[in-house]
Write an enzyme that holds these catalytic residues in place. Structure first.
Site, PDB file in Angstrom:
ATOM      1  CG  LEU B 231      -2.007   1.032   1.264  1.00 25.73           C
ATOM      2  CD1 LEU B 231      -2.993   0.779   0.158  1.00 25.73           C
ATOM      3  CD2 LEU B 231      -2.684   1.026   2.615  1.00 25.73           C
ATOM      4  CG  ASP B 232      -0.446   4.636   0.564  1.00 24.05           C
ATOM      5  OD1 ASP B 232      -1.198   4.744  -0.415  1.00 24.05           O
ATOM      6  OD2 ASP B 232      -0.845   4.773   1.736  1.00 24.05           O
ATOM      7  CD  GLU B 233       6.312   1.577   0.679  1.00 22.85           C
ATOM      8  OE1 GLU B 233       7.421   1.275   0.194  1.00 22.85           O
ATOM      9  OE2 GLU B 233       6.162   2.480   1.520  1.00 22.85           O
TER      10      GLU B 233
END
Lengths: 288, 288, 288, 288
Positions: B231-233
């Site tokens: 996530l969000d990476e």
């Protein structure tokens, strides 16, 4: 004997009538307000105000100034305000700490020489000798306090002693690559300004440009903040960013970053010296 | 039958002569290169190239186009390159996913309507009914797939089915506030673009504007990235920031952020649709 | 004897096959292209290319280098291209001209000292003595050529003579407040870079910060450009802006502008020194 | 009946005691100041102040509001101030004028619908029918007033009549490509906001993106300003810029410019509607 220029900052719990109270006080004291700004943190119900004014010759110096300050203080304390009053002619004395990379420190010296910063800079301290020649050839005193001599505690004690002897008001960490001990930091609350070479809270810690490169961000940043015990967590005064692309290696990020760091640190320092910054918790009010 | 416009992207281990090899191939195939750009990741020794060209009427359609594609593929594979060739007239089909906040989704529709995006937008899907009227009154199809009906797995299965039936090429999460399951994400590698309402990696996770407010940053940002299991990476395509001050409440940050989100997402989408983006690891090359 | 790094720039009328021609030539000459970029001005049908490559030890020096250069030249002329080939180890010699305000000139010296600019800076020339001490204490030669001695024509003749004797490649006007005569400018085509303290074409001419203040703009800028006979009309290499508000006096605009000027001029100079800029008409291609 | 929110703006010749006078007045009237900002133009010796406050239920409506307004007015006039008092619940009525390009007008409608603008938008007027469908399908009234019917004077008379009938407070030219006659402009002083698609004063007049392309600038801009008789010379409220490179054609500049225009116009409009702007001469104070 001419007029004097002063700045009063107050912080208190908000209540109706505050603005009128302070304005009335200053009017009764015969000052001429040249700039006023205020802020209210609605979540905390806290009121912040900065007033810039000139006082006439009676109150501008000597006993008159002391009496003026007493009256302001008495009123503010009656209103349960935290207050700070500073006359502009009392220039602050700023110590610059640096390690090996001189771009921020030398930039501050150039701005100081050009009259851009209204402060005194009695010396530059470093834990390395490298910048000695560059600093002294610009006409500034260079003090080398290496870690090797007695370890970190002894080195910090020597620096603290120097700051005290030289009546320093503010410490600027212009890429000083040592973490100050908690006792050092606590002795200088809101009186140490650091430049961190990233857009905090992204890339706190070591080698932020390498971290930014590895993450593939499209902007890099710099952050100037007050130093607190919690590393890279202090109240932020100023930040800025610049674009980067896939073409740029870590060394390009470092080069671009140097320009950001210089400008952001100088801006934060100017704001502090002009009494525009009020820190509270992890945040700041920066009046423009 | 006229000429056709195409983009070839190649990625491979770097070696001398690559540029000449590819240029020679395209010249032999009779194309006219209108734009070429390349990049070398010096740390990974990887070569990236994007070539934009026109092909003559013989290769522009039908069997000629298939033969042209085969020849390009054969050569690239001989050189051990990953390659993608796309003809501009084969417009991509883009599905927009949104929850309740419509600013990004409606902005994309407005740009699509104005001809700014070279793609088809057959529908907008949401897990909430709220935006149905706004979407349909603009002349687009709205599909509501609520979580409540059968739970998350069933909802995702219905959406995946819809994407397959509608021959969708790309999914845009225009403030879709659900985390897609790993199996969904793996089925659409580098084919899901998200807009995160912060300057990643700062303030990943929920409520980034509240986080930014609490931290007292002086800039807020938005980040568009490919979605991966982490996530969000995912690899970042585009980012931008705007100034904020102590005066601004969380609601002001949200309002300013909406403008950032709109522009950053639209920019990232355009870059993807024009075949300017190559993702590798956690990073991207974005040719301009 | 090791490899050498070189940059080739070509400009010509566009035609199919150009990219393959140049790539093939460089491949036959045994170079390894490390970066290539190109541009096509669709309105003028002109092609621009910049190739950065390494040549092996045979062609890296002495007769081998001359022979390599001859072969490149012969091919380019056969293709009716304008071409420039420069080896990176042949550092350009840059003369800095300044008047009384030293912020740009001293900044360039600091960058030069830090190794940020790949060039030689044999001296700084000024029409005033004011900056002599600052320049010499940094270890650079300072030459004062006042207007008063023999008038403008004589002063320019002395500077031109100095440039010739010192084999200067590039002149940087780092806030040099005299207008160079047309004959001076014509003798140094695309070899004089100026920093103008406004966002050109707004506020050409004298006192741009005063003009900006009077007009009430909300952004101020700086522009670096090649100098041509038409004042403030030369091809623009770099520009940047910063916010200003009603609070800022002319002196604040000047202070903020100094930071812009420094960064914009340094950036333009780096682009020029890395052979990234091709001027044509009133415009430039600046490869990144 | 609850409290009411109001903004008072005053402008006058500067003199000592002004701040205390106004603060005292508001305190006596029993208001609670929630925000105050002020400015002094040192060159003109003019004082500007904006005060945002809440008034209790007695003064919040009906006769109490009128009496409150009278008392404020009497005091301000006694102090020889120009003053404007507006209660927030008295929403302004805004007319949007547009020609064929709808990006700004439709963006304002979207913001209005989302509750971002605290105003009423009773209609959109155009001199062309093109945007009728887009406007009406969003639920807004569209009025077409073509030039062809009776010529420019007649068309303007019809629009002026409409503005009067609909009790319009503010006119927004959202890419309205006709120059309003001097008599129209004079009838609406500081009540017409325009968006110009360049960074004024650069590229005033027609086709600014073409002008910018031809000049080879590296940044393009947008400017929102009050309309005065002198075309493109009115007081500037907001400006912003974006980077451009040699790669971008005029159509790319136009596309990027549309995003700038949208954001800059919306920002300027919000500032006006929140009574943050005070125009004087060719300049503005914009309180933040």
């Amino acid at each position: 004997m001419s007029d004097a220029h002063a700045v009063l900052r107050v912080v208190c719990h908000d209540r109706p009538g505050l603005v009128a109270d302070v304005a009335g006080l200053l009017f009764r004291l015969g000052v001429n307000v040249v700039h006023a700004d205020q802020h209210r943190d609605a979540e905390l119900n806290t009121f912040f105000q900065r007033l810039e004014f000139t006082v006439g010759r009676d109150a501008a110096s000597g006993p008159g100034r002391r009496q003026f300050t007493d009256e302001v203080g008495r009123a503010c304390e009656g209103w349960k305000m935290q207050w700070k009053l500073r006359f502009r002619d009392e220039q602050q004395r700023v110590a610059i700490l640096v390690s090996k990379r001189g771009h921020c420190a030398l930039d501050l010296l150039q701005r100081h020489r050009a009259g851009e910063l209204g402060c005194e800079v009695p010396f530059v301290v470093s834990n390395h000798p490298d910048l000695g020649e560059e600093v002294t050839r610009r006409g500034y005193r260079f003090v080398c306090e290496p870690m090797a001599v007695g370890g970190k505690a002894a080195q910090e004690a020597r620096i603290l002693d120097l700051l005290a002897r030289e009546k320093i008001d503010l410490v600027v960490l212009a890429r000083y690559m040592q973490i100050l001990s908690p006792s050092f930091v606590e002795a200088w609350p809101e009186k140490i300004i650091n430049i961190h070479h990233s857009f905090l809270p992204a890339f706190a810690g070591a080698e932020p440009y390498r971290q930014a490169y590895n993450r593939g961000v499209k902007l890099i940043g710099a952050t100037s903040h007050y130093v607190t015990k919690d590393l890279d967590e202090g109240p932020i005064i100023a930040q800025d960013v610049d674009d980067v692309s896939h073409r740029e290696a870590v060394s390009d990020l470092e080069r671009k970053g140097r320009d950001l760091e210089r400008v952001v640190l100088a801006h934060a320092l100017r704001c502090h010296l002009e009494d525009r910054v009020i820190a509270y918790g992890k945040k700041t009010v920066v009046f423009d």
